[in-house]
Design an enzyme around this catalytic site. Structure first.
Site, PDB file in Angstrom:
ATOM      1  N   LEU A  12      47.965  38.514  28.828  1.00  0.00           N
ATOM      2  CA  LEU A  12      48.396  37.329  29.577  1.00  0.00           C
ATOM      3  C   LEU A  12      48.537  37.684  31.053  1.00  0.00           C
ATOM      4  O   LEU A  12      49.162  38.688  31.390  1.00  0.00           O
ATOM      5  CB  LEU A  12      49.749  36.845  29.055  1.00  0.00           C
ATOM      6  CG  LEU A  12      49.779  36.192  27.677  1.00  0.00           C
ATOM      7  CD1 LEU A  12      51.224  35.954  27.258  1.00  0.00           C
ATOM      8  CD2 LEU A  12      48.977  34.909  27.687  1.00  0.00           C
TER       9      LEU A  12
ATOM     10  N   PHE B 114      48.153  37.073  18.716  1.00  0.00           N
ATOM     11  CA  PHE B 114      47.927  37.291  20.150  1.00  0.00           C
ATOM     12  C   PHE B 114      49.123  36.787  20.984  1.00  0.00           C
ATOM     13  O   PHE B 114      48.949  36.091  21.989  1.00  0.00           O
ATOM     14  CB  PHE B 114      46.637  36.601  20.628  1.00  0.00           C
ATOM     15  CG  PHE B 114      45.363  37.190  20.087  1.00  0.00           C
ATOM     16  CD1 PHE B 114      45.343  38.441  19.496  1.00  0.00           C
ATOM     17  CD2 PHE B 114      44.155  36.490  20.176  1.00  0.00           C
ATOM     18  CE1 PHE B 114      44.159  38.985  18.996  1.00  0.00           C
ATOM     19  CE2 PHE B 114      42.969  37.027  19.694  1.00  0.00           C
ATOM     20  CZ  PHE B 114      42.971  38.267  19.093  1.00  0.00           C
ATOM     21  N   PRO B 115      50.349  37.145  20.613  1.00  0.00           N
ATOM     22  CA  PRO B 115      51.519  36.671  21.382  1.00  0.00           C
ATOM     23  C   PRO B 115      51.530  37.183  22.817  1.00  0.00           C
ATOM     24  O   PRO B 115      52.137  36.569  23.690  1.00  0.00           O
ATOM     25  CB  PRO B 115      52.712  37.235  20.593  1.00  0.00           C
ATOM     26  CG  PRO B 115      52.154  38.412  19.851  1.00  0.00           C
ATOM     27  CD  PRO B 115      50.751  38.020  19.486  1.00  0.00           C
ATOM     28  N   LEU B 116      50.824  38.319  23.022  1.00  0.00           N
ATOM     29  CA  LEU B 116      50.743  38.871  24.384  1.00  0.00           C
ATOM     30  C   LEU B 116      49.354  38.652  24.986  1.00  0.00           C
ATOM     31  O   LEU B 116      49.015  39.245  26.001  1.00  0.00           O
ATOM     32  CB  LEU B 116      51.077  40.375  24.357  1.00  0.00           C
ATOM     33  CG  LEU B 116      52.490  40.712  23.865  1.00  0.00           C
ATOM     34  CD1 LEU B 116      52.666  42.221  23.696  1.00  0.00           C
ATOM     35  CD2 LEU B 116      53.534  40.154  24.830  1.00  0.00           C
ATOM     36  N   GLY B 117      48.544  37.823  24.332  1.00  0.00           N
ATOM     37  CA  GLY B 117      47.195  37.557  24.831  1.00  0.00           C
ATOM     38  C   GLY B 117      46.119  38.333  24.093  1.00  0.00           C
ATOM     39  O   GLY B 117      44.937  38.157  24.372  1.00  0.00           O
ATOM     40  N   GLY B 118      46.503  39.227  23.182  1.00  0.00           N
ATOM     41  CA  GLY B 118      45.529  39.967  22.396  1.00  0.00           C
ATOM     42  C   GLY B 118      44.694  40.903  23.246  1.00  0.00           C
ATOM     43  O   GLY B 118      45.226  41.703  24.017  1.00  0.00           O
ATOM     44  N   PHE B 119      43.367  40.771  23.143  1.00  0.00           N
ATOM     45  CA  PHE B 119      42.468  41.666  23.879  1.00  0.00           C
ATOM     46  C   PHE B 119      42.390  41.280  25.361  1.00  0.00           C
ATOM     47  O   PHE B 119      41.798  42.002  26.160  1.00  0.00           O
ATOM     48  CB  PHE B 119      41.066  41.648  23.246  1.00  0.00           C
ATOM     49  CG  PHE B 119      41.070  42.151  21.828  1.00  0.00           C
ATOM     50  CD1 PHE B 119      41.202  43.500  21.557  1.00  0.00           C
ATOM     51  CD2 PHE B 119      40.969  41.270  20.759  1.00  0.00           C
ATOM     52  CE1 PHE B 119      41.226  43.984  20.259  1.00  0.00           C
ATOM     53  CE2 PHE B 119      40.991  41.728  19.449  1.00  0.00           C
ATOM     54  CZ  PHE B 119      41.124  43.088  19.201  1.00  0.00           C
ATOM     55  N   THR B 120      42.930  40.127  25.709  1.00  0.00           N
ATOM     56  CA  THR B 120      42.964  39.689  27.115  1.00  0.00           C
ATOM     57  C   THR B 120      44.418  39.464  27.502  1.00  0.00           C
ATOM     58  O   THR B 120      44.970  38.382  27.299  1.00  0.00           O
ATOM     59  CB  THR B 120      42.179  38.359  27.276  1.00  0.00           C
ATOM     60  OG1 THR B 120      40.928  38.493  26.621  1.00  0.00           O
ATOM     61  CG2 THR B 120      41.978  38.028  28.738  1.00  0.00           C
TER      62      THR B 120
ATOM     63  N   TYR C  32      41.087  45.300   8.662  1.00  0.00           N
ATOM     64  CA  TYR C  32      41.285  46.100   9.875  1.00  0.00           C
ATOM     65  C   TYR C  32      40.835  47.526   9.584  1.00  0.00           C
ATOM     66  O   TYR C  32      41.481  48.268   8.842  1.00  0.00           O
ATOM     67  CB  TYR C  32      42.753  46.085  10.316  1.00  0.00           C
ATOM     68  CG  TYR C  32      43.295  44.716  10.677  1.00  0.00           C
ATOM     69  CD1 TYR C  32      42.445  43.664  11.012  1.00  0.00           C
ATOM     70  CD2 TYR C  32      44.661  44.461  10.696  1.00  0.00           C
ATOM     71  CE1 TYR C  32      42.943  42.408  11.342  1.00  0.00           C
ATOM     72  CE2 TYR C  32      45.168  43.214  11.033  1.00  0.00           C
ATOM     73  CZ  TYR C  32      44.298  42.194  11.344  1.00  0.00           C
ATOM     74  OH  TYR C  32      44.800  40.954  11.667  1.00  0.00           O
TER      75      TYR C  32
END
Ligand code: NAP
Length: 304
Positions: free
Chosen positions: A229, A221-227, A72
Site C-alpha cells: 500500500l 492482501f491487508p497490506l497490499g500483498g505483492f504491491t 502454496y
C-alpha cells in the site's frame, strides 16, 4: 519431532481480542502463511529456519489463527506449518483453502471439480498432519479476482466432506455477493476471505451485511500483498503517530468492523512483532476521516 502438546499464550493480549468461527475461538490478529514459500509462492523458502521461526513466533505471541493452502509451494507452506508446530497447541486453528491448483508456470488455474476438491482436502489433511481440517475456504474466481457463476456443485462437494467429518467449518474466498447468497441456500459458512484493504474497498457493503449475521470477513492482501500500500495520506497519518504505514493499515482494518480478522503475511519475525504491536494503534476521528478518502469512496456506515 516432539509429542508434547503446548497451549497458546494469552490471546486477549493481542490487538482486537478474539472472534468465534463456528465453535472455534481465534484471535482477530492472525497470520497469513503464504509468504513463507519461495518466490512467486513456488518451491521452498530461501531461509527455511527463518520460516519455521516466524511460525513459532506467531504462536509464542498468542496468535491462534493461521491461514494457509496446500497450493502454496505447492505443499511447502503446509509442510512448514507441520514441521514448526505439530503437534498443534490447544487452541491453535489452521484455516486452509481449496479450489485452485498450481501449473508448471506457477499459475493458479481453478480446480473445482468434485474430484479436484476431494483430492485437495485429502492433501491438506496429509500435509498438515490432522484428521479434520478446522476450516476450509472454497476459493472461487481466478487470479484476477471473483468471477460470476454458480458455486453449487463445488460447495456441495465440500459439504459432503464436512458430513464425513473431514472438515469442521466452511468458508468462501474470492467470492461475489451472488455466490455468497447462493451458498447461504446450501449450507452455513463462517467466513468470507476476499481482497480488501485501505485502497480496495469494493466489499464495504458486504462486510457490514456479514457482520450483521455474525460471519467473519477475512481480508487477504491487508497490506497490499505483492504491491505494498502506498498513499501520501496513509504516510501522513503514520507520521502523525510516529509509526509505520503498515501499522495504520492494520489498525484501520481492526477498527473498520468487529467481524474483520487479520491475516497479514510476512517472512520476518521482526515484521510480525512490529505488526502485532502496530495493529493496536488507537486511530482518532481525524485519522479515520483522512483514511476514508484513500479508497476513493467513503465506506458505508458500520452496523451497530
Ligand atoms: N484467498 C485468496 O485467494 C488469497 C490470496 C492471497 C493471499 N491470501 C492469504 O492472505 C494472506 C495475506 O496476504 P499476503 O501475505 O500476500 O499480503 P499482505 O499481508 O498484504 O502483505 C505481505 C507483504 O507485506 C510485507 N510486510 C509485512 N509486514 C511488514 C512490515 N511490518 N514492514 C514491511 N513490510 C511488511 C511482507 O514482506 P516481508 O516478508 O518482508 O515482511 C509481504 O511482502 C496470505 O498469507 C494468504 O494466507 C489469500
Amino acid at each position: 519431532m516432539t509429542t508434547t502438546r503446548t497451549t497458546t499464550t494469552a490471546s486477549t493480549a493481542l490487538p482486537g481480542g478474539t472472534w468465534t468461527l463456528g465453535d472455534l475461538t481465534v484471535t482477530r490478529f492472525g497470520y497469513g502463511a503464504m509468504q513463507l514459500a519461495g518466490p512467486g509462492v513456488t518451491g521452498p523458502p530461501a531461509d527455511r529456519d527463518g520460516a519455521l521461526a516466524v511460525l513459532r513466533e506467531a504462536v509464542r505471541l498468542g496468535i491462534t489463527h493461521v491461514d494457509t493452502a496446500d497450493a502454496y509451494g505447492p505443499h511447502v507452506t503446509n509442510e512448514l506449518i507441520r514441521e514448526a508446530l505439530h503437534p498443534y497447541p490447544d487452541g491453535l486453528h489452521i484455516v486452509t483453502k481449496v479450489g485452485a491448483r498450481r501449473d508448471a508456470d506457477g499459475g493458479w488455474p481453478p480446480a473445482r471439480e468434485p474430484d479436484d476438491l476431494r483430492r485437495a482436502v485429502h492433501d491438506n489433511l496429509e500435509t498438515l498432519g490432522v484428521d479434520t481440517l478446522d476450516l476450509v475456504n472454497l476459493r472461487l474466481g481466478d487470479a484476477t479476482g471473483p468471477r460470476p457463476g454458480s458455486l453449487a456443485t463445488a460447495y456441495e462437494t465440500l459439504v459432503e466432506l464436512q458430513r464425513q467429518g473431514l472438515i469442521r467449518h466452511l468458508g468462501l474466498s474470492n467470492a461475489t455477493p451472488e455466490q455468497i447468497a447462493e451458498a447461504e441456500t446450501i449450507a452455513p459458512f463462517v467466513c468470507v476471505q476476499n481482497l480488501y484493504n485501505l485502497a480496495h474497498r469494493q466489499d464495504d457493503a458486504l462486510i457490514d451485511r456479514l457482520a450483521a449475521r455474525g460471519v467473519a470477513y477475512v481480508p487477504y492482501f491487508p497490506l497490499g500483498g505483492f504491491t505494498p500500500l502506498q498513499s501520501a495520506t496513509l504516510s501522513q497519518v503514520a507520521e502523525r503517530h510516529g509509526v509505520r504505514p503498515t501499522a495504520v493499515a492494520l489498525a484501520w482494518l481492526l477498527h473498520r468492523s468487529p467481524n474483520i480478522l487479520l491475516i497479514p503475511g510476512t517472512s520476518s519475525a521482526a515484521h510480525l512483532r512490529e505488526n502485532v504491536a502496530g495493529a493496536g494503534l488507537a486511530l482518532r476521528e481525524e485519522d479515520l476521516a483522512a483514511l476514508d478518502t484513500i479508497g476513493g469512496t467513503r465506506r458505508t456506515p458500520q452496523t451497530p
